[in-house]
Design an enzyme around this catalytic site. Structure first.
Site, PDB file in Angstrom:
ATOM      1  N   ASP A  26       0.870  -1.154  -0.006  1.00 29.50           N
ATOM      2  CA  ASP A  26       0.201   0.015   0.105  1.00 29.50           C
ATOM      3  C   ASP A  26       0.837   1.310   0.020  1.00 29.50           C
ATOM      4  O   ASP A  26       0.279   2.277  -0.630  1.00 29.50           O
ATOM      5  CB  ASP A  26      -0.900  -0.086   1.298  1.00 29.50           C
ATOM      6  N   ASN A  32      -3.484   9.408   2.248  1.00 23.57           N
ATOM      7  CA  ASN A  32      -4.131   8.559   3.347  1.00 23.57           C
ATOM      8  C   ASN A  32      -4.189   9.545   4.531  1.00 23.57           C
ATOM      9  O   ASN A  32      -5.457   9.584   4.883  1.00 23.57           O
ATOM     10  CB  ASN A  32      -2.935   7.538   3.841  1.00 23.57           C
ATOM     11  N   ASP A  33      -3.427  10.235   4.928  1.00 23.51           N
ATOM     12  CA  ASP A  33      -3.336  11.157   6.188  1.00 23.51           C
ATOM     13  C   ASP A  33      -2.161  12.245   6.299  1.00 23.51           C
ATOM     14  O   ASP A  33      -1.245  12.200   5.650  1.00 23.51           O
ATOM     15  CB  ASP A  33      -3.424  10.158   7.364  1.00 23.51           C
ATOM     16  N   ASP A  88      -0.595  13.105  22.438  1.00 25.40           N
ATOM     17  CA  ASP A  88       0.475  12.854  21.520  1.00 25.40           C
ATOM     18  C   ASP A  88       0.162  13.277  20.110  1.00 25.40           C
ATOM     19  O   ASP A  88       1.372  13.307  19.545  1.00 25.40           O
ATOM     20  CB  ASP A  88       0.529  11.307  21.239  1.00 25.40           C
ATOM     21  N   ALA A 131     -10.070   6.722   2.386  1.00 24.53           N
ATOM     22  CA  ALA A 131      -9.209   5.494   2.010  1.00 24.53           C
ATOM     23  C   ALA A 131      -7.869   5.456   3.035  1.00 24.53           C
ATOM     24  O   ALA A 131      -7.289   4.296   3.392  1.00 24.53           O
ATOM     25  CB  ALA A 131      -8.211   5.957   0.703  1.00 24.53           C
ATOM     26  N   THR A 140      -8.444   3.229   7.233  1.00 20.88           N
ATOM     27  CA  THR A 140      -8.282   2.148   7.832  1.00 20.88           C
ATOM     28  C   THR A 140      -6.509   1.594   8.040  1.00 20.88           C
ATOM     29  O   THR A 140      -6.025   0.729   8.398  1.00 20.88           O
ATOM     30  CB  THR A 140      -8.451   0.753   6.697  1.00 20.88           C
ATOM     31  N   ALA A 141      -5.718   2.797   7.974  1.00 21.57           N
ATOM     32  CA  ALA A 141      -4.181   3.045   8.271  1.00 21.57           C
ATOM     33  C   ALA A 141      -4.008   3.509   9.663  1.00 21.57           C
ATOM     34  O   ALA A 141      -4.646   3.039  10.888  1.00 21.57           O
ATOM     35  CB  ALA A 141      -3.616   3.784   7.382  1.00 21.57           C
ATOM     36  N   ASN A 170      -5.273   5.798  11.367  1.00 23.71           N
ATOM     37  CA  ASN A 170      -6.569   6.318  11.862  1.00 23.71           C
ATOM     38  C   ASN A 170      -7.030   5.166  12.865  1.00 23.71           C
ATOM     39  O   ASN A 170      -7.741   5.134  14.022  1.00 23.71           O
ATOM     40  CB  ASN A 170      -7.501   6.802  10.764  1.00 23.71           C
TER      41      ASN A 170
END
Length: 286
Positions: free
Chosen positions: A74, A148-149, A178, A186, A189-190, A192
């Protein structure tokens, strides 16, 4: 962004592999399959040192390719998706290792996929990216994309991050902990997901704010709609895009994030089942 791919007129397909891993055997297998359909396979110049195939820099590879294959995990695909937006090209993810959320099948299954593909049996999904606007102290704005983020975390891990979030110059929320994750569907699911954020369907037009180890039990993730732009302020923190690009927040006077108008075309097998992938990866059910 492409709404469809003219599968009958594909002449050149680019390929980028996971870095620092030899995948020459897999590349040759893909070349053999594509040659049946009179399609040339061209490589990113760092994908193989041995194979005698045409090699290009990443920008030139996108320019000459009808679409690009990501051969790896990924992470490989995520970095390509940002580049694909620049050139309005689609990406096909083939995994070399474990099944990912974004890469659909192994090279061993490529023959069946391309047989169906060249008969028009495939689907295109177009997840949205995040737009990140970083304005420096001289007023110059740097625009970046995140597939992704975007993660804000403390530069010194021994101390607590203080992160303020504004919307239209009004304080929207304040986080102590933190860090803070701004994730696409998308990317839900990482990282997050690891921070107890929600799973959001890939094609939803929304994004997620998820605090990381908040010092307040009342702070919870929130899902925000497209068109909702936030400004993030935090001292002595690092902003990281897709786990690949880092920026010191002290270097910027304004950082704004929201769901972009830009999306990326991802090629999938026609029978791809997003929820079956979730079930397999997250061990839902039996």
């Amino acid at each position: 962004m492409q709404n469809k791919i003219d599968h009958k007129n594909i002449k050149t397909i680019g390929l980028v592999t996971r870095p620092n891993v030899s995948l020459d055997k897999e590349i040759l297998k893909l070349q053999s399959i594509l040659s049946i359909y009179k399609v040339e396979l061209v490589l990113f110049k760092e994908s193989s040192e041995i194979l005698d195939l045409p090699k290009y820099g990443l920008d030139d590879l996108f320019k000459i390719s009808d679409f690009v294959i990501s051969l790896g995990g990924d992470g490989t695909l995520i970095s390509l998706c940002r580049k694909a937006c620049e050139y309005d090209k689609a990406v096909l993810g083939i995994h070399a290792g474990h099944l990912g959320f974004l890469t659909d099948f192994k090279v061993d299954e490529a023959e069946n996929f391309f047989q169906a593909f060249f008969q028009g049996e495939f689907r295109i999904e177009k997840p949205y990216l995040l737009s990140v606007f970083l304005e420096d102290k001289q007023g110059k704005i740097l625009e970046k994309l995140a597939f992704n983020d975007v993660v804000i975390s403390k530069n010194n891990q021994a101390s607590m991050a203080h992160i303020e979030v504004f919307r239209k110059e009004k304080k929207f929320n304040e986080y102590f902990g933190d860090g803070l994750i701004v994730a696409t569907p998308a990317g839900s699911t990482a990282y997050n997901l690891s921070a107890n954020g929600p799973i959001v369907y890939t094609l939803a037009q929304a994004f997620i704010l998820t605090p990381v180890c908040s010092h307040s039990l009342t702070q919870r993730p929130i899902v925000l709609p497209k068109g909702f732009e936030i400004e993030i302020m935090a001292k002595d923190c690092i902003l990281c895009i897709d786990g690949q690009e880092n920026y010191k927040m002290n270097d910027f006077k304004s950082i704004k994030v929201g769901l972009s108008d830009k999306n990326v075309a991802l090629i999938h097998p026609k029978n791809r089942d997003y929820f079956q992938i979730l079930k397999e990866k997250l061990h839902w059910g039996n």
